[in-house]
Enzyme design. Sequence first.
Site, PDB file in Angstrom:
ATOM      1  N   LEU A   1      -1.109  -3.891  -3.836  1.00 40.54           N
ATOM      2  CA  LEU A   1      -0.172  -4.641  -4.672  1.00 40.54           C
ATOM      3  C   LEU A   1       1.261  -4.411  -4.187  1.00 40.54           C
ATOM      4  O   LEU A   1       1.620  -3.293  -3.838  1.00 40.54           O
ATOM      5  CB  LEU A   1      -0.287  -4.196  -6.130  1.00 40.54           C
ATOM      6  CG  LEU A   1      -1.645  -4.380  -6.809  1.00 40.54           C
ATOM      7  CD1 LEU A   1      -1.551  -3.990  -8.271  1.00 40.54           C
ATOM      8  CD2 LEU A   1      -2.132  -5.801  -6.679  1.00 40.54           C
ATOM      9  N   ASP A   2       2.070  -5.484  -4.191  1.00 38.87           N
ATOM     10  CA  ASP A   2       3.486  -5.289  -3.874  1.00 38.87           C
ATOM     11  C   ASP A   2       4.240  -4.961  -5.169  1.00 38.87           C
ATOM     12  O   ASP A   2       3.638  -4.833  -6.233  1.00 38.87           O
ATOM     13  CB  ASP A   2       4.051  -6.517  -3.151  1.00 38.87           C
ATOM     14  CG  ASP A   2       4.020  -7.766  -4.014  1.00 38.87           C
ATOM     15  OD1 ASP A   2       3.932  -7.634  -5.242  1.00 38.87           O
ATOM     16  OD2 ASP A   2       4.084  -8.868  -3.445  1.00 38.87           O
ATOM     17  N   SER A   3       5.573  -4.819  -5.046  1.00 38.89           N
ATOM     18  CA  SER A   3       6.330  -4.348  -6.213  1.00 38.89           C
ATOM     19  C   SER A   3       6.289  -5.361  -7.358  1.00 38.89           C
ATOM     20  O   SER A   3       6.241  -4.976  -8.529  1.00 38.89           O
ATOM     21  CB  SER A   3       7.772  -4.060  -5.804  1.00 38.89           C
ATOM     22  OG  SER A   3       8.365  -5.224  -5.262  1.00 38.89           O
TER      23      SER A   3
ATOM     24  N   ASP B   1       3.790  -7.451  -8.013  1.00 39.00           N
ATOM     25  CA  ASP B   1       2.454  -7.324  -8.612  1.00 39.00           C
ATOM     26  C   ASP B   1       2.410  -6.131  -9.559  1.00 39.00           C
ATOM     27  O   ASP B   1       1.826  -6.205 -10.643  1.00 39.00           O
ATOM     28  CB  ASP B   1       1.381  -7.118  -7.529  1.00 39.00           C
ATOM     29  CG  ASP B   1       1.255  -8.327  -6.625  1.00 39.00           C
ATOM     30  OD1 ASP B   1       1.478  -9.444  -7.102  1.00 39.00           O
ATOM     31  OD2 ASP B   1       0.944  -8.134  -5.433  1.00 39.00           O
ATOM     32  N   THR B   2       3.017  -5.022  -9.112  1.00 37.89           N
ATOM     33  CA  THR B   2       2.985  -3.810  -9.937  1.00 37.89           C
ATOM     34  C   THR B   2       3.678  -4.054 -11.276  1.00 37.89           C
ATOM     35  O   THR B   2       3.184  -3.639 -12.325  1.00 37.89           O
ATOM     36  CB  THR B   2       3.654  -2.649  -9.190  1.00 37.89           C
ATOM     37  OG1 THR B   2       3.070  -2.561  -7.896  1.00 37.89           O
ATOM     38  CG2 THR B   2       3.450  -1.347  -9.917  1.00 37.89           C
TER      39      THR B   2
END
Lengths: 118, 126
Positions: free
Chosen positions: B81-83, B85-86
């Site tokens: 997950l990228d930032s 997504d997080t």
Amino acid sequence: MSTRNSALAAYRNGLRATRVAFSQDTRVLLAARSQMRNGMINPSNPELSPQEQINHLNEVAQFLRRNIVQGKRLEGDKYALNIHDETELGDNESVKKAKATLVAKGGGCCGGGQKLYE
Amino acid sequence: MFSSLLRGSTIALRTASARSALRPVAAISRTSLVSPLRAYSTGLNRDDISARVIDVVKAFDKTTASAQVTADTHFAKDLGLDSLDTVELLVAIEEEFDVEIPDKVADEIKSVAEAVQYIASNPEAN
């Protein structure tokens, strides 16, 4: 806070705001969130500085919370409005205050308006 | 002095009821969101929290490919997950437990275990 963190915080704020505004309407909720994600990746106003983009998103979030009220049709012409805690509810008290007119301040034209700005 | 206190409280009650009478629809829609099963649970069981967090992570759009989610799963390293997504995932977890994670704490949560830890420490989670 670094720009990166405040951008993520603004995104979080925006996502929460969509929940407040569109909690009853999954279709619009998902559409708003995907639009917000697209906006994070491809900003619609690329000429703005990162800080201005962040402020813009925070203002969008505030607008969603305060100024969006969804209505659902019940029967006939009746609509149920989803007015919630954060909806901005103005009052009409200010219209009842009389404004001082030119005459009340001692006359209008031909030098009579000298006291206008006192 | 006591009677004036009493009077003050009845006025407060009256204004509160008047306000709710003005906005009945809003009150109904808010209660309909709350699941009756979880309404009064205090002190959550750690295993339950863990299971629910894992369910949220599994239900998250981008993690369908990697179905192996355990209590030790790291959002970025294991799920890719990228930032953004997080952030989305944490908002989903917030909605599941009906809490709001403060920004400073949320920036530190990067794995299932850390999310479970925070929820367990938050008395308002349900």
